[in-house]
Design an enzyme around this catalytic site. Structure first.
Site, PDB file in Angstrom:
ATOM      1  N   GLU A  73      22.426 -87.954 -51.086  1.00 12.92           N
ATOM      2  CA  GLU A  73      22.933 -86.625 -50.722  1.00 12.92           C
ATOM      3  C   GLU A  73      24.463 -86.536 -50.835  1.00 12.92           C
ATOM      4  O   GLU A  73      25.073 -85.594 -50.330  1.00 12.92           O
ATOM      5  CB  GLU A  73      22.516 -86.257 -49.286  1.00 12.92           C
ATOM      6  CG  GLU A  73      21.032 -86.324 -48.988  1.00 12.92           C
ATOM      7  CD  GLU A  73      20.192 -85.271 -49.703  1.00 12.92           C
ATOM      8  OE1 GLU A  73      20.705 -84.617 -50.637  1.00 12.92           O
ATOM      9  OE2 GLU A  73      19.019 -85.127 -49.334  1.00 12.92           O
ATOM     10  N   HIS A  92      23.997 -85.366 -41.731  1.00 14.11           N
ATOM     11  CA  HIS A  92      22.688 -84.801 -42.108  1.00 14.11           C
ATOM     12  C   HIS A  92      21.612 -85.606 -41.403  1.00 14.11           C
ATOM     13  O   HIS A  92      21.649 -86.841 -41.407  1.00 14.11           O
ATOM     14  CB  HIS A  92      22.511 -84.896 -43.631  1.00 14.11           C
ATOM     15  CG  HIS A  92      21.098 -84.665 -44.089  1.00 14.11           C
ATOM     16  ND1 HIS A  92      20.384 -83.536 -43.757  1.00 14.11           N
ATOM     17  CD2 HIS A  92      20.265 -85.422 -44.852  1.00 14.11           C
ATOM     18  CE1 HIS A  92      19.186 -83.611 -44.304  1.00 14.11           C
ATOM     19  NE2 HIS A  92      19.075 -84.747 -44.961  1.00 14.11           N
ATOM     20  N   HIS A  94      17.172 -85.735 -40.111  1.00 16.70           N
ATOM     21  CA  HIS A  94      15.812 -85.205 -40.185  1.00 16.70           C
ATOM     22  C   HIS A  94      15.267 -85.119 -38.751  1.00 16.70           C
ATOM     23  O   HIS A  94      14.131 -85.504 -38.495  1.00 16.70           O
ATOM     24  CB  HIS A  94      14.920 -86.123 -41.026  1.00 16.70           C
ATOM     25  CG  HIS A  94      15.299 -86.201 -42.464  1.00 16.70           C
ATOM     26  ND1 HIS A  94      14.593 -86.937 -43.390  1.00 16.70           N
ATOM     27  CD2 HIS A  94      16.314 -85.624 -43.169  1.00 16.70           C
ATOM     28  CE1 HIS A  94      15.156 -86.835 -44.584  1.00 16.70           C
ATOM     29  NE2 HIS A  94      16.210 -86.039 -44.477  1.00 16.70           N
ATOM     30  N   TYR A 119      26.308 -72.511 -25.832  1.00 13.12           N
ATOM     31  CA  TYR A 119      26.732 -73.660 -26.637  1.00 13.12           C
ATOM     32  C   TYR A 119      26.208 -73.599 -28.068  1.00 13.12           C
ATOM     33  O   TYR A 119      26.857 -74.118 -28.990  1.00 13.12           O
ATOM     34  CB  TYR A 119      26.366 -74.982 -25.938  1.00 13.12           C
ATOM     35  CG  TYR A 119      27.574 -75.564 -25.271  1.00 13.12           C
ATOM     36  CD1 TYR A 119      28.175 -74.887 -24.209  1.00 13.12           C
ATOM     37  CD2 TYR A 119      28.173 -76.723 -25.733  1.00 13.12           C
ATOM     38  CE1 TYR A 119      29.326 -75.366 -23.614  1.00 13.12           C
ATOM     39  CE2 TYR A 119      29.328 -77.215 -25.146  1.00 13.12           C
ATOM     40  CZ  TYR A 119      29.903 -76.536 -24.093  1.00 13.12           C
ATOM     41  OH  TYR A 119      31.052 -77.008 -23.522  1.00 13.12           O
ATOM     42  N   HIS A 159      13.182 -79.624 -44.653  1.00 13.57           N
ATOM     43  CA  HIS A 159      13.938 -80.856 -44.826  1.00 13.57           C
ATOM     44  C   HIS A 159      14.746 -81.201 -43.553  1.00 13.57           C
ATOM     45  O   HIS A 159      14.386 -82.147 -42.861  1.00 13.57           O
ATOM     46  CB  HIS A 159      14.843 -80.711 -46.057  1.00 13.57           C
ATOM     47  CG  HIS A 159      15.581 -81.933 -46.459  1.00 13.57           C
ATOM     48  ND1 HIS A 159      16.151 -82.091 -47.699  1.00 13.57           N
ATOM     49  CD2 HIS A 159      15.895 -83.056 -45.776  1.00 13.57           C
ATOM     50  CE1 HIS A 159      16.751 -83.266 -47.772  1.00 13.57           C
ATOM     51  NE2 HIS A 159      16.613 -83.875 -46.614  1.00 13.57           N
TER      52      HIS A 159
HETATM   53  P1  13P Z   1      19.704 -91.460 -48.347  1.00 14.01           P
HETATM   54  O1  13P Z   1      18.961 -92.659 -47.798  1.00 14.01           O
HETATM   55  O2  13P Z   1      19.898 -91.538 -49.832  1.00 14.01           O
HETATM   56  O3  13P Z   1      20.988 -91.215 -47.578  1.00 14.01           O
HETATM   57  O4  13P Z   1      18.781 -90.193 -48.105  1.00 14.01           O
HETATM   58  C1  13P Z   1      18.255 -89.987 -46.828  1.00 14.01           C
HETATM   59  C2  13P Z   1      18.043 -88.550 -46.570  1.00 14.01           C
HETATM   60  O5  13P Z   1      18.140 -88.133 -45.432  1.00 14.01           O
HETATM   61  C3  13P Z   1      17.689 -87.659 -47.688  1.00 14.01           C
HETATM   62  O6  13P Z   1      17.762 -86.317 -47.319  1.00 14.01           O
END
Ligand code: 13P
Length: 210
Positions: A73, A92, A94, A119, A159
């Site tokens: 990313e 970023h 998940h 907040y 995502h």
């Molecule tokens: P990477 O392991 O390449 O950082 O990717 C992980 C991820 O969160 C993809 O969206």
């Protein structure tokens, strides 16, 4: 902080996110701006077990100059830095509640969350939604680039969230607030909810958002 301290700090906060279940497996990535480029977590690395010495270093052209192969990313992170002059770090994740919201139909792409807490307004602001593209796809980075100027917090459909901050601490705090807000939105889904009024939101923006 100098580069070595920033490497340690990325590993420390990565472990903190992992230990509290906000990152799992090899999901998520973190970057921090340097005067001569960026530090970026390596691809397929676990946020809970980062080795500071192996964190990737990129030059200002995005070329790897030290450490392991960077996150897939990387383009997305660089798009945030290029569009937001004040950006010092990008995170970023998940994280589960944000991902759940990112899979819902009928979201407002300019402002995903209803105004439920102060907040959320102060730290997340107007959360943008970008359409689904595969992880690491340059089209995903381009989609983020198009909204990054107006939004420091972006939700990637099906995502997860991406947040830019002036520092790594600021970006982590904001993405944690985003995750908590997503959890609240899901908890409140079937409950009549008192939202903040447009006047209350405007007052928060006046006092706390610069
Ligand atoms: P990477 O392991 O390449 O950082 O990717 C992980 C991820 O969160 C993809 O969206």
């Amino acid at each position: 902080m100098n580069e070595d301290q920033l490497r340690e700090h990325i590993a420390l906060l990565g472990k903190s996110l992992y230990d509290r279940g906000l990152a799992h497996g090899s999901a998520g990535n973190i970057s921090v701006k340097l005067s001569d480029g960026w530090l970026m977590t390596p691809t397929n690395s676990c946020m809970g077990r980062l080795d500071p010495a192996r964190i990737s270093k990129l030059d200002l052209d995005g070329k790897l100059v030290a450490g392991d192969k960077p996150s897939k990313e990387t383009f997305l992170h660089i798009a945030m830095y290029q569009e937001r002059a004040s950006c010092g770090a990008v995170v970023h994740l998940h994280s589960i509640h944000s991902v759940a919201v990112s899979c819902m139909e009928g979201l407002d792409a300019q402002n995903v969350f209803p105004p439920i807490t102060a907040y959320a307004i102060m730290q997340v602001g107007r959360l943008a939604l970008v359409p689904y593209y595969p992880p690491g796809d340059e089209a995903l980075a381009d989609a983020v680039r198009r909204v990054a100027c107006a939004h420091h917090a972006v939700l990637l459909a099906n995502h997860g969230p991406v947040v830019a901050g002036s520092s790594l601490d600021a970006a982590v705090n904001a993405i944690e607030e985003l995750e908590q807000t997503a959890k609240l939105v899901l908890l409140l889904k079937d409950h009549p909810t008192q939202l903040l009024s447009p006047e209350q939101v405007a007052e928060l923006n006046r006092r706390f958002v610069h």
